[in-house]
Motif scaffolding. Sequence first.
Motif, PDB file in Angstrom:
ATOM      1  N   GLU A 157      45.017  32.341  26.963  1.00 45.16           N
ATOM      2  CA  GLU A 157      46.183  32.325  27.851  1.00 45.16           C
ATOM      3  C   GLU A 157      46.155  33.501  28.804  1.00 45.16           C
ATOM      4  N   SER A 159      43.318  35.298  29.789  1.00 39.82           N
ATOM      5  CA  SER A 159      42.168  35.440  30.685  1.00 39.82           C
ATOM      6  C   SER A 159      41.679  34.125  31.263  1.00 39.82           C
ATOM      7  N   GLY A 160      42.052  32.989  30.668  1.00 37.71           N
ATOM      8  CA  GLY A 160      41.607  31.705  31.203  1.00 37.71           C
ATOM      9  C   GLY A 160      40.378  31.149  30.517  1.00 37.71           C
ATOM     10  N   ILE A 169      37.367  44.030  35.715  1.00 38.81           N
ATOM     11  CA  ILE A 169      36.426  44.197  36.817  1.00 38.81           C
ATOM     12  C   ILE A 169      36.673  45.590  37.370  1.00 38.81           C
ATOM     13  N   ARG A 174      41.695  40.868  35.998  1.00 40.49           N
ATOM     14  CA  ARG A 174      41.778  39.711  36.880  1.00 40.49           C
ATOM     15  C   ARG A 174      43.069  38.917  36.758  1.00 40.49           C
ATOM     16  N   ARG A 175      43.750  39.039  35.633  1.00 40.39           N
ATOM     17  CA  ARG A 175      44.962  38.240  35.447  1.00 40.39           C
ATOM     18  C   ARG A 175      46.094  39.094  34.909  1.00 40.39           C
ATOM     19  N   LEU A 310      46.712  36.891  51.394  1.00 43.13           N
ATOM     20  CA  LEU A 310      46.118  36.874  50.052  1.00 43.13           C
ATOM     21  C   LEU A 310      46.741  37.945  49.162  1.00 43.13           C
ATOM     22  N   GLN A 313      49.782  36.688  47.837  1.00 41.63           N
ATOM     23  CA  GLN A 313      49.488  35.683  46.804  1.00 41.63           C
ATOM     24  C   GLN A 313      49.147  36.357  45.476  1.00 41.63           C
ATOM     25  N   ARG A 319      47.363  36.691  39.847  1.00 39.96           N
ATOM     26  CA  ARG A 319      45.918  36.447  39.708  1.00 39.96           C
ATOM     27  C   ARG A 319      45.196  37.136  40.842  1.00 39.96           C
ATOM     28  N   VAL A 320      44.256  37.982  40.475  1.00 44.87           N
ATOM     29  CA  VAL A 320      43.589  38.807  41.480  1.00 44.87           C
ATOM     30  C   VAL A 320      42.656  37.962  42.344  1.00 44.87           C
ATOM     31  N   LYS A 321      42.672  38.218  43.633  1.00 48.29           N
ATOM     32  CA  LYS A 321      41.654  37.662  44.527  1.00 48.29           C
ATOM     33  C   LYS A 321      40.674  38.793  44.816  1.00 48.29           C
ATOM     34  N   LEU A 322      39.403  38.481  44.736  1.00 45.13           N
ATOM     35  CA  LEU A 322      38.415  39.531  44.953  1.00 45.13           C
ATOM     36  C   LEU A 322      38.170  39.712  46.445  1.00 45.13           C
ATOM     37  N   PRO A 323      38.114  40.956  46.906  1.00 47.52           N
ATOM     38  CA  PRO A 323      37.730  41.164  48.301  1.00 47.52           C
ATOM     39  C   PRO A 323      36.264  40.785  48.507  1.00 47.52           C
ATOM     40  N   ALA A 324      35.924  40.408  49.737  1.00 45.89           N
ATOM     41  CA  ALA A 324      34.561  39.947  50.038  1.00 45.89           C
ATOM     42  C   ALA A 324      33.513  40.974  49.634  1.00 45.89           C
ATOM     43  N   PHE A 326      33.093  42.417  46.974  1.00 44.78           N
ATOM     44  CA  PHE A 326      32.615  42.264  45.596  1.00 44.78           C
ATOM     45  C   PHE A 326      31.339  41.425  45.502  1.00 44.78           C
TER      46      PHE A 326
END
Lengths: 403, 158
Positions: A157, A159-160, A169, A174-175, A310, A313, A319-324, A326
């Motif tokens: 639940e 981490s997915g 990371i 990440r969550r 983003l 969001q 929920r983390v969005k990774l920058p490009a 990464f």
Amino acid sequence: MLSTSEVVRSRLLAREGGEEVYELFIGPQHPSSGHMRFIVRLDGDVIVSVDPDIGYVHRTMEKLAEGREAVKAIPLLERMTIIDSHNVTIGLVRAMEKLLDVEPPPRARYLRTLLSEINRIASHLYGIGIAGIMLNHSTMFMWAFGDREVWLQLAEELSGARLTHTYSIPGGVRRDLPQGFADRAEKAVRYMTRRLEEYAKIFLENPQVRSRYEGVGVLKKGEASRLGIVGPNLRASGVKYDARLAEDYAAYSEVSFEVPTLEEGDAYARMRLRIEEIKQSMSIILQVLRKVPEGPIFAEKYLKLLPPKLREQVLSTGRVKLPALFASMKLPAGEAVARAEMGHGEIFYHLISDGSAKPYRLRVVTPSFRNVILFRYLMPGHRFMDFPAIYGSLDYFPPEADR
Amino acid sequence: MGNLVRSFVGHVRAVATGLRYLLLPNRMTVYYPEKLIELPEGYRGLIRYYPELCVQCGLCAMVCPAGAMKMYVKKGEKRGRPGVNYQRCIFCGFCADICPQNALEMTKVHDVAYEKLEDMILSPEEFAREVRSPALEEGAVKVKVIFSEERGLVHEPA
């Protein structure tokens, strides 16, 4: 110069004692926790010596990690101890953070502690279950593996993913916590507390089990520190060492917990110590859930690289969005070391970077690799029947030792 | 004598604990595929691609740790679109997390089986189709997981 086959013969088939010494090859097989092989020499049914012949699950992980960008090493290396996958990568992430000079925000540190402790409980339950089946106590095996599902469900639940969490990371996690997680975790803790009492009744205080474990495979305090043993095996011999105290990582300095130790150093003490550690982990989980501060779960340094939409969001969904960045993140040139406490013991990372996106060298020293030497030292003098009892109590995990 | 008594009590307690669960079993088994556990929000299952959102930046293919995602360039186009090879995918979710347009989404489906190895390599067009769970299509009953102090995990119809 000896040829390869002669070296193998001299190493594996050297006679120790007279002709009456019988050589028994155990494995390569996968009896419980991974592919392993032991060369056991027996005099009657008394063990004369044991040679752990490691390398049957060797996957060149350190070398593979040098061939890809650093971030991609996280999902790779967590597969070395898949039952404890967050604890195994948190050291790597810490080493990368030291090179990148980034600190995770407080909430992320607490969430890392949370998943680490959930993983530790799951890992200990796995070890206890395996030890149970090694004594033919299939109830203990079924119970421990069944109750492990409770913790895997919590980890899923959060981490997915059930086992391969890839949760930490560089710069955070990440969550965020899902809704109602604290309630469910508290229920799990209350359930487990009651179950541990039943584990004691059916397994640990069971006279059959005690007679198999007590006074078997005694590891003396001095010997344990001389051999460089780590984890519960070390603490069961009376040495109070824990990487959670030695290295300040995640939020361990902000929660109070004890590092249980026992003096006996036998197989029974090692099993009891794992139960004590589960209790401590549950106490840490409850503290983390009470204390976890509000705030971002990803470092500002990387969050500000995201477009505003983003970023919003990320804040609204948790929920983390990774920058490009990464996709091919460059590690600054230099060296970093980090250690973390896994269920099996201390894991140590040495990361060297030459300034490119790929690590120049990534060296891992895993707890099972340090503990495997115990097979040589603890077994001789015992009956062959004690072999699985001692093996189970060591919680040895071959894929982790071989990497 | 004291030892014998302690040993006797230990045996009785162990047997009594076992007997209790013989009478009141604590099973967590879910009878798949008749029943299917409802997966939590944010579960990392098979990936769905939304081509209309994609800006063809290629970050997903760049970040993929397993080399499962690849850009397929059509004739006449300069930039490609992602396709996935499920033989290699490790479901880490980096591709969905790095996508700046949310054109990739991890679905809650993970129980798809393929007849041939080649079927596991999805072109961008196949990748864009809706992912369906075969168990659900066969009429599996969804169950949700409830945490219980008494029984650990209980599965109730969703």
